[in-house]
Design an enzyme around this catalytic site. Sequence first.
Site, PDB file in Angstrom:
ATOM      1  N   ARG A  47      -0.279  21.837  11.175  1.00 23.48           N
ATOM      2  CA  ARG A  47      -0.906  23.066  10.367  1.00 23.48           C
ATOM      3  C   ARG A  47       0.214  23.454   9.206  1.00 23.48           C
ATOM      4  O   ARG A  47      -1.164  22.896   8.527  1.00 23.48           O
ATOM      5  CB  ARG A  47      -0.188  24.962  11.585  1.00 23.48           C
ATOM      6  N   ASN A  83      -2.373  27.710  15.022  1.00 24.39           N
ATOM      7  CA  ASN A  83      -2.443  27.963  16.743  1.00 24.39           C
ATOM      8  C   ASN A  83      -3.276  28.262  18.155  1.00 24.39           C
ATOM      9  O   ASN A  83      -3.382  29.748  17.453  1.00 24.39           O
ATOM     10  CB  ASN A  83      -1.038  27.553  17.514  1.00 24.39           C
TER      11      ASN A  83
END
Length: 95
Positions: free
Chosen positions: A22, A40
Amino acid sequence: MTQDPLTVHLLIEGRVQGVGYRAWCAEEAVARDLSGWARNLKTGAVEAVISGPSDTVVDMMDALWHGPALARVTSVSDLEPVEPATGRFTVRETF
């Protein structure tokens, strides 16, 4: 070269959690001046929305297949259409 706006809603699967995916995604998007977010999922995948000029979004989608060094991406799937994102690319909490 096409600069028409494009927004994609993606599901990235493979070894993409616990490897800085990320944060890497946010760095890459900001470097390309793209808007959107990444988070996520409890399934182990990463979900992302990316908005910007179509050529740049397509370039980012290609980069998503590689990710950071420890990532192992097995698929990048296009999900249902969403509204264009605006502002700086962000990392969201797990969903």
